[in-house]
Write a protein that holds these residues in place. Structure first.
Motif, PDB file in Angstrom:
ATOM      1  N   THR A 128     -32.444 -19.464 -36.687  1.00  0.00           N
ATOM      2  CA  THR A 128     -31.362 -20.373 -37.057  1.00  0.00           C
ATOM      3  C   THR A 128     -30.182 -20.202 -36.109  1.00  0.00           C
ATOM      4  O   THR A 128     -29.611 -21.192 -35.625  1.00  0.00           O
ATOM      5  CB  THR A 128     -30.904 -20.116 -38.513  1.00  0.00           C
ATOM      6  OG1 THR A 128     -32.031 -20.290 -39.373  1.00  0.00           O
ATOM      7  CG2 THR A 128     -29.807 -21.059 -38.927  1.00  0.00           C
ATOM      8  N   LEU A 129     -29.841 -18.953 -35.808  1.00  0.00           N
ATOM      9  CA  LEU A 129     -28.744 -18.692 -34.868  1.00  0.00           C
ATOM     10  C   LEU A 129     -29.071 -19.216 -33.471  1.00  0.00           C
ATOM     11  O   LEU A 129     -28.225 -19.817 -32.801  1.00  0.00           O
ATOM     12  CB  LEU A 129     -28.438 -17.196 -34.807  1.00  0.00           C
ATOM     13  CG  LEU A 129     -27.834 -16.561 -36.054  1.00  0.00           C
ATOM     14  CD1 LEU A 129     -27.740 -15.045 -35.892  1.00  0.00           C
ATOM     15  CD2 LEU A 129     -26.458 -17.150 -36.334  1.00  0.00           C
TER      16      LEU A 129
ATOM     17  N   SER B  96     -31.124 -21.650 -32.741  1.00  0.00           N
ATOM     18  CA  SER B  96     -31.112 -23.107 -32.792  1.00  0.00           C
ATOM     19  C   SER B  96     -29.696 -23.651 -32.678  1.00  0.00           C
ATOM     20  O   SER B  96     -29.439 -24.617 -31.959  1.00  0.00           O
ATOM     21  CB  SER B  96     -31.761 -23.578 -34.092  1.00  0.00           C
ATOM     22  OG  SER B  96     -31.746 -24.977 -34.170  1.00  0.00           O
ATOM     23  N   ARG B  97     -28.764 -23.028 -33.374  1.00  0.00           N
ATOM     24  CA  ARG B  97     -27.359 -23.447 -33.301  1.00  0.00           C
ATOM     25  C   ARG B  97     -26.813 -23.271 -31.890  1.00  0.00           C
ATOM     26  O   ARG B  97     -26.097 -24.138 -31.376  1.00  0.00           O
ATOM     27  CB  ARG B  97     -26.515 -22.654 -34.286  1.00  0.00           C
ATOM     28  CG  ARG B  97     -26.711 -23.067 -35.709  1.00  0.00           C
ATOM     29  CD  ARG B  97     -25.797 -22.288 -36.635  1.00  0.00           C
ATOM     30  NE  ARG B  97     -26.115 -22.593 -38.016  1.00  0.00           N
ATOM     31  CZ  ARG B  97     -25.867 -21.787 -39.021  1.00  0.00           C
ATOM     32  NH1 ARG B  97     -25.274 -20.623 -38.822  1.00  0.00           N
ATOM     33  NH2 ARG B  97     -26.192 -22.138 -40.245  1.00  0.00           N
ATOM     34  N   ALA B  98     -27.117 -22.131 -31.274  1.00  0.00           N
ATOM     35  CA  ALA B  98     -26.628 -21.872 -29.917  1.00  0.00           C
ATOM     36  C   ALA B  98     -27.195 -22.887 -28.921  1.00  0.00           C
ATOM     37  O   ALA B  98     -26.475 -23.388 -28.050  1.00  0.00           O
ATOM     38  CB  ALA B  98     -26.991 -20.449 -29.495  1.00  0.00           C
TER      39      ALA B  98
ATOM     40  N   ALA C  47     -28.185 -25.947 -29.635  1.00  0.00           N
ATOM     41  CA  ALA C  47     -27.550 -27.242 -29.919  1.00  0.00           C
ATOM     42  C   ALA C  47     -26.162 -27.296 -29.296  1.00  0.00           C
ATOM     43  O   ALA C  47     -25.763 -28.323 -28.728  1.00  0.00           O
ATOM     44  CB  ALA C  47     -27.466 -27.460 -31.428  1.00  0.00           C
ATOM     45  N   GLU C  48     -25.432 -26.191 -29.375  1.00  0.00           N
ATOM     46  CA  GLU C  48     -24.100 -26.135 -28.768  1.00  0.00           C
ATOM     47  C   GLU C  48     -24.191 -26.271 -27.248  1.00  0.00           C
ATOM     48  O   GLU C  48     -23.433 -27.021 -26.636  1.00  0.00           O
ATOM     49  CB  GLU C  48     -23.428 -24.818 -29.140  1.00  0.00           C
ATOM     50  CG  GLU C  48     -21.996 -24.718 -28.658  1.00  0.00           C
ATOM     51  CD  GLU C  48     -21.323 -23.417 -29.086  1.00  0.00           C
ATOM     52  OE1 GLU C  48     -20.308 -23.072 -28.470  1.00  0.00           O
ATOM     53  OE2 GLU C  48     -21.811 -22.756 -30.029  1.00  0.00           O
TER      54      GLU C  48
ATOM     55  N   SER D 222     -24.958 -29.896 -26.344  1.00  0.00           N
ATOM     56  CA  SER D 222     -23.817 -30.807 -26.444  1.00  0.00           C
ATOM     57  C   SER D 222     -22.802 -30.542 -25.340  1.00  0.00           C
ATOM     58  O   SER D 222     -22.227 -31.475 -24.792  1.00  0.00           O
ATOM     59  CB  SER D 222     -23.156 -30.706 -27.825  1.00  0.00           C
ATOM     60  OG  SER D 222     -22.573 -29.432 -28.008  1.00  0.00           O
TER      61      SER D 222
END
Length: 129
Positions: free
Chosen positions: A23-24, A26-28, A30-31, A34
Motif C-alpha cells: 500500500t505504501l 503504491s502510494r509512492a 502514484a505520487e 503525478s
C-alpha cells in the motif's frame, strides 16, 4: 544446481506486513507518476534515474566511475574517459532500450531480454546454459 519452484508457492507470502508495504509503495508510485507529469520532458527524469541506477549497479561489480565522467560521455557524444565509463554507458543504453520495449508492448519478453543483454555485452551470446 538451482531448481525453479512451481507456482503457486507452498507458503503464504501475503502477510499483513507485506500488504501494508505494498500500500505504501503504491502510494509512492502514484505520487511519482503525478509529479512526473508536471515535467515538460519526462525523458530528463528517466535519463537521470537510469544514469544513477547504471552507476550504482556497476559499482557492485567493482566498476567505479564518477557522475562527472558519465555526464561528459552523454554531453560529448560518447567521449569515454575510462573503460568504466564506457561500461556504465552500455548499461545506461540497455536500460533505456528495455524501458522503451516495455513501454511499447507492456511486456518484457524473452527476446527483449536477449536484446538487452546484447547491448550490455556487445555480443549475441544469449542466455547462459
Amino acid at each position: 544446481m538451482y531448481e525453479i519452484k512451481k507456482l503457486p508457492l507452498p507458503l503464504d507470502i501475503e502477510t499483513k506486513e507485506v500488504l501494508k508495504k505494498t500500500t505504501l509503495a503504491s502510494r509512492a508510485l502514484a505520487e511519482l507518476k503525478s509529479i512526473s507529469k508536471t515535467i515538460p520532458n519526462e525523458s530528463i527524469l528517466i535519463s537521470t534515474l537510469t544514469l544513477q541506477e547504471a552507476k550504482d549497479s556497476s559499482a557492485v561489480e567493482n566498476i567505479i566511475t564518477t557522475h562527472d565522467e558519465l555526464f561528459k560521455v552523454q554531453t560529448f557524444d560518447n567521449l569515454f574517459t575510462s573503460s568504466a565509463a564506457k561500461e556504465v554507458q552500455n548499461y545506461v543504453q540497455a536500460l533505456k532500450e528495455g524501458f522503451e520495449m516495455v513501454r511499447k508492448t507492456g511486456l518484457l519478453r524473452v527476446n527483449d531480454i536477449i536484446a538487452i543483454q546484447e547491448t550490455l555485452e556487445h555480443n549475441k551470446a544469449g542466455f547462459r546454459r
